[in-house]
Design an enzyme around this catalytic site. Structure first.
Site, PDB file in Angstrom:
ATOM      1  N   ASP A 142      53.757  17.431  33.815  1.00 27.85           N
ATOM      2  CA  ASP A 142      54.827  17.382  34.969  1.00 27.85           C
ATOM      3  C   ASP A 142      56.547  16.495  33.719  1.00 27.85           C
ATOM      4  OD1 ASP A 142      56.806  18.460  36.344  1.00 27.85           O
ATOM      5  OD2 ASP A 142      56.072  17.389  38.147  1.00 27.85           O
ATOM      6  N   ASP A 143      56.765  17.727  33.119  1.00 30.72           N
ATOM      7  CA  ASP A 143      58.173  17.556  32.257  1.00 30.72           C
ATOM      8  C   ASP A 143      57.715  16.899  31.160  1.00 30.72           C
ATOM      9  OD1 ASP A 143      59.981  18.935  34.319  1.00 30.72           O
ATOM     10  OD2 ASP A 143      60.881  17.094  34.473  1.00 30.72           O
ATOM     11  N   CYS A 180      59.851  24.380  36.568  1.00 28.55           N
ATOM     12  CA  CYS A 180      58.405  23.850  37.084  1.00 28.55           C
ATOM     13  C   CYS A 180      57.852  24.498  38.246  1.00 28.55           C
ATOM     14  CB  CYS A 180      58.245  22.387  37.742  1.00 28.55           C
ATOM     15  SG  CYS A 180      59.643  21.827  38.380  1.00 28.55           S
ATOM     16  N   HIS A 198      54.191  23.825  44.354  1.00 28.56           N
ATOM     17  CA  HIS A 198      54.790  24.244  43.868  1.00 28.56           C
ATOM     18  C   HIS A 198      55.467  25.570  43.772  1.00 28.56           C
ATOM     19  CE1 HIS A 198      58.954  22.426  41.542  1.00 28.56           C
ATOM     20  NE2 HIS A 198      59.349  22.119  42.854  1.00 28.56           N
ATOM     21  N   ASP A 203      54.260  21.483  32.249  1.00 35.71           N
ATOM     22  CA  ASP A 203      54.551  22.229  32.769  1.00 35.71           C
ATOM     23  C   ASP A 203      55.949  23.449  32.013  1.00 35.71           C
ATOM     24  OD1 ASP A 203      56.217  20.564  33.814  1.00 35.71           O
ATOM     25  OD2 ASP A 203      56.420  21.298  34.926  1.00 35.71           O
ATOM     26  N   ASN A 204      56.636  21.664  31.138  1.00 40.18           N
ATOM     27  CA  ASN A 204      57.674  22.428  30.614  1.00 40.18           C
ATOM     28  C   ASN A 204      57.993  21.420  29.810  1.00 40.18           C
ATOM     29  OD1 ASN A 204      59.163  21.977  33.804  1.00 40.18           O
ATOM     30  ND2 ASN A 204      59.595  21.093  32.369  1.00 40.18           N
TER      31      ASN A 204
END
Lengths: 508, 508
Positions: free
Chosen positions: B24-25, B64, B127, B274-275
């Site tokens: 995540d991130d 996300c 999410h 995710d990004n």
């Protein structure tokens, strides 16, 4: 008195060969193993996998000549004279009108190694002065193939001569005349010549059973960047990447040669670069400093943190990674240690012996001093870096399109005026913030503690500093490479103009 | 008609387990193997050495929720509905007042795998909508331990409830109440819980001899960043690095567990994020995008290029490096291929099967589309990337200190107004210029050729594009996690306010 101690007998018998692979303007971010997104350096990546990667390794100056002088003397440029006082905090080097060069009073690594039985060769760029008294064979090297200055050109032979290429004492031709560099296509076979020189020298030394020191100081990644025909167009990264690929391939061949001759376990190899990537020449003629700020000419991390790999099979454990703060000056001290030679005791040596780091995984507490010319710009201790002065380049230069930090701008940090922070240094934590974007708050306890510690180191450093006589102040057209030794035989002597010494102009 | 084909008999017997490790991130530059200067991810670096490194792997959205919806459907967010039309080129996600979520009409990877005999578990962040109809167990997952939204908080339970943590159908507590996150110290043991869940699930599945799909979607590197006590203070990089170290350690344990159970050769593992790193939260709560431009929320490389590693001992050759342009959507198609399941044929699937790349070293020619909300911002084909729109964020947001490109500024590129370049796209060569700093000259032949090629791809893409119903337009305080299923048993039901649906506000 100068005291030197060495053991010619047993030490010479077991002293390993020393091979320093010094790149020119290659950046921390240019190797696959350091995160270059095209990952086109399989041989260097393999060298790292078989050796030890240094992630926190520095040059002693963000410009070529002072960096090289520091490497070969183990001393900061401000001590060995490779700086200027013509302006404050200006980088200076050895263009062909420079009058100065490496002083005779400096003791160079090959001079010391010679007395321990080593045969010393420099292949490539010397850059410690091109006048006769500065010739590398007068400073400890036994052999030379390469040139005294950068391969800029072509010149017209009237206003300015082309740079000579030497074999040992004499020139054997000039760039753009006898040693072609095609600026349009980027084609030049120089890296192949330098590779062959290295292979031949290694073979010869192996046959003669004499230990060698080979300083392979190639320059294909310095603008004007070049590569051999077979490498042109092969990289994702354009001409710069082609040059990197040819160098990577060459280093692979050199290491393989050592292995095939059965001397890899008796040859210490270290790879690094003279300063950060020249972002001013990017993207076509310049490399990458990865996540770091700015590039060559600056004392931000992008200007001075270097890719570095140590390789010595059977001695340095494979796959090691070290956070030791290292310096090109350590290559002086480490090489002497390898050769069993005591460093000179009559002068301050800034390098440290890295063998305990490489062989026993030790970490040695020591600061890194970031100089720009005559000014101590910044100091790193542990993960903290304090900037006492910040400067990228002047507004005047910047307005001409000269940009040492393209695409990067950190307010109050990448300044275009020389900003003094002596009484309240800008502090960065390079672990959390390797890109030097977030200065710590002056009010924080962390700031207070770190700056207090670093201030003590600065005081100590300055108290014992004896600056050398600055060598890079005077320029004179008459001293250019008009008639290098050997020019008569080649019919390549040119007439020098009248001597007219002036202060050199150093804008950066 | 919807046509699905799968083979339950022999295919199920040989179909490998599938383990997707979704960060995540986390940014491209956060792993040692991708050049993070602290190099603190030995397990991930080892995973890369034993598997295949993808250097040119992308997410489908710089935010996300849309990224995760794309991964699980194999389709661009603009097709699967995970976008907004409330504003032009705005990133949208699923905060807890979002009314929408993953439409029933979308076919998710676990739904398809289930029919091929897989047991599917999601650990961590879902999410894709938190209202009952969007529950992961209604979309193909058999088990869930984790939460529907980001771990923001703590909230006061009046204006806003704390985010629930679910075990399967029911909530088992809430963040900051039953699952502690100490915002002051950064301590939380959630990664350890998620690790244990993974190990237990893998053991259970191995014992039952049923193939599994495990989607390990942990969130320790998303602000507020957290780590367990034993990892706090262990990294050079501060709290963010502590979180990375705990994740690296956990992934090492998971891979070791597979090996110890003897199922590593029957388990396909893929690691990605995710990004891009949230530079807005750096340096304390955000990671690194290495040499790339800007971060999360943007369609520059820093926003969308992801670290990626495939690992499948005995199948994917060790030490491979691929320049295949890959996408999180390919994990959908590749997983189906592994399971012997045909992808749905009644809809456009954007993912491709990467098995030929991983098993035979093939390179598949395909473009990458960079969307921000409802707008195609940029397209990559080969090494060229054309920007049709540029935007970082608005001047208004920027003046509030919200900076997606801290320390970076490229004139005409990192713009603070939405700039259209449809008729003359900005073109970059990502090989020579991975940092997107030097647009090619519009007048060059190279520009003409590349843009002509990419324009054709855009035309083709747009001609066949059927946008889904946008799911991220409407927000309503009444739909927040007031009374998730299971709240009665825990005495944790809260009273929802009156429904008052409004257009969601998406500033970026």
């Amino acid at each position: 008195p100068l005291c030197l101690c060495w053991a010619l007998g047993p030490a010479a018998a077991t002293a390993p060969n020393i091979l320093l692979l010094l790149m020119d303007d290659m950046g921390w971010g240019d190797l696959g193993v350091f995160g270059q997104p095209s990952k086109e350096t399989p041989n260097l990546d393999q060298m790292a996998a078989e050796g030890m990667l240094f992630l926190d390794f520095y040059t002693a100056s963000p410009l070529c000549s002072p960096s090289r002088a520091a490497l070969l003397t183990g001393r900061l440029p401000v001590r060995n004279g490779f700086y200027t006082t013509n302006g404050h905090a200006r980088n200076a080097y050895t263009p062909q009108d420079i009058v100065g060069g490496i002083p005779d009073s400096e003791l160079l690594l090959p001079e010391l190694l010679k007395k321990a039985g080593y045969t010393n060769k420099i292949i490539g760029k010397w850059h410690l002065g091109h006048r006769p008294q500065f010739h590398p064979l007068r400073h400890g090297f036994d052999e030379w193939f390469g040139s005294p200055n950068c391969h800029f050109g072509p010149y017209d032979s009237r206003e300015r001569p082309n740079i000579p290429v030497y074999r040992d004492w004499d020139m054997v031709g000039r760039y753009y005349e006898d040693f072609k560099i095609d600026l349009k296509t980027g084609e030049a076979n120089l890296t192949q010549l330098y590779l062959q020189e290295a292979l031949d020298f290694i073979s010869k030394q192996q046959a003669s059973q004499q230990p060698f020191f080979l300083y392979w100081a190639i320059d294909a990644t310095h603008a004007p960047v070049y590569a051999s025909k077979q490498f042109l167009g092969t990289s994702q990264r354009g001409l710069y990447g082609d040059a990197v690929k040819e160098i990577d391939d060459s280093i692979g061949k050199i290491l393989k040669h050592l292995q095939q001759l059965g001397i890899s376990e008796n040859t210490f190899v270290f790879f690094t670069s003279d300063n950060g990537a020249a972002l001013i020449s990017a993207p076509k003629q310049g490399g990458s400093n990865g996540p770091f700020l700015c590039g060559k000419q600056t004392t931000f991390e992008g200007g001075m943190r270097e890719p570095a790999i140590a390789w010595w099979p059977g001695h340095i454990p494979a796959g090691g990674v070290s956070h030791q703060l290292g310096s090109v000056m350590d290559l002086f001290s480490t090489s002497l240690s390898l050769a069993g030679v005591q460093p000179p005791s009559d002068r301050q040596i800034d390098g440290i012996d890295l063998l305990p780091v490489m062989l026993q995984g030790k970490l040695i507490d020591r600061p890194i001093f970031y100089y720009r010319g005559n000014e101590l710009m910044a100091v790193r201790a542990g993960l903290y870096k304090a900037h006492y002065w910040t400067w990228s380049n002047s507004w005047e230069e910047h307005s001409k399109g000269i940009d040492f930090c393209p695409g990067q701008s950190v307010a109050g940090v990448t300044t275009h005026t020389q900003e003094e922070h002596t009484y309240l240094p800008l502090l960065f934590h390079l672990g959390r913030d390797p890109g030097e974007k977030y200065p710590l708050s002056f009010a924080s306890d962390e700031y207070q503690r770190a700056v207090e510690h670093i201030s003590g180191l600065v005081q100590q450093h300055k108290a014992s500093l004896v600056p050398g006589q600055p060598q890079l102040n005077v320029c004179d057209q008459a001293v250019m490479n008009w008639s290098p030794p050997g020019c008569e035989k080649l019919g390549k002597c040119l007439k020098a103009p009248e001597s007219d010494p002036k202060k050199c102009s150093w804008p950066h």
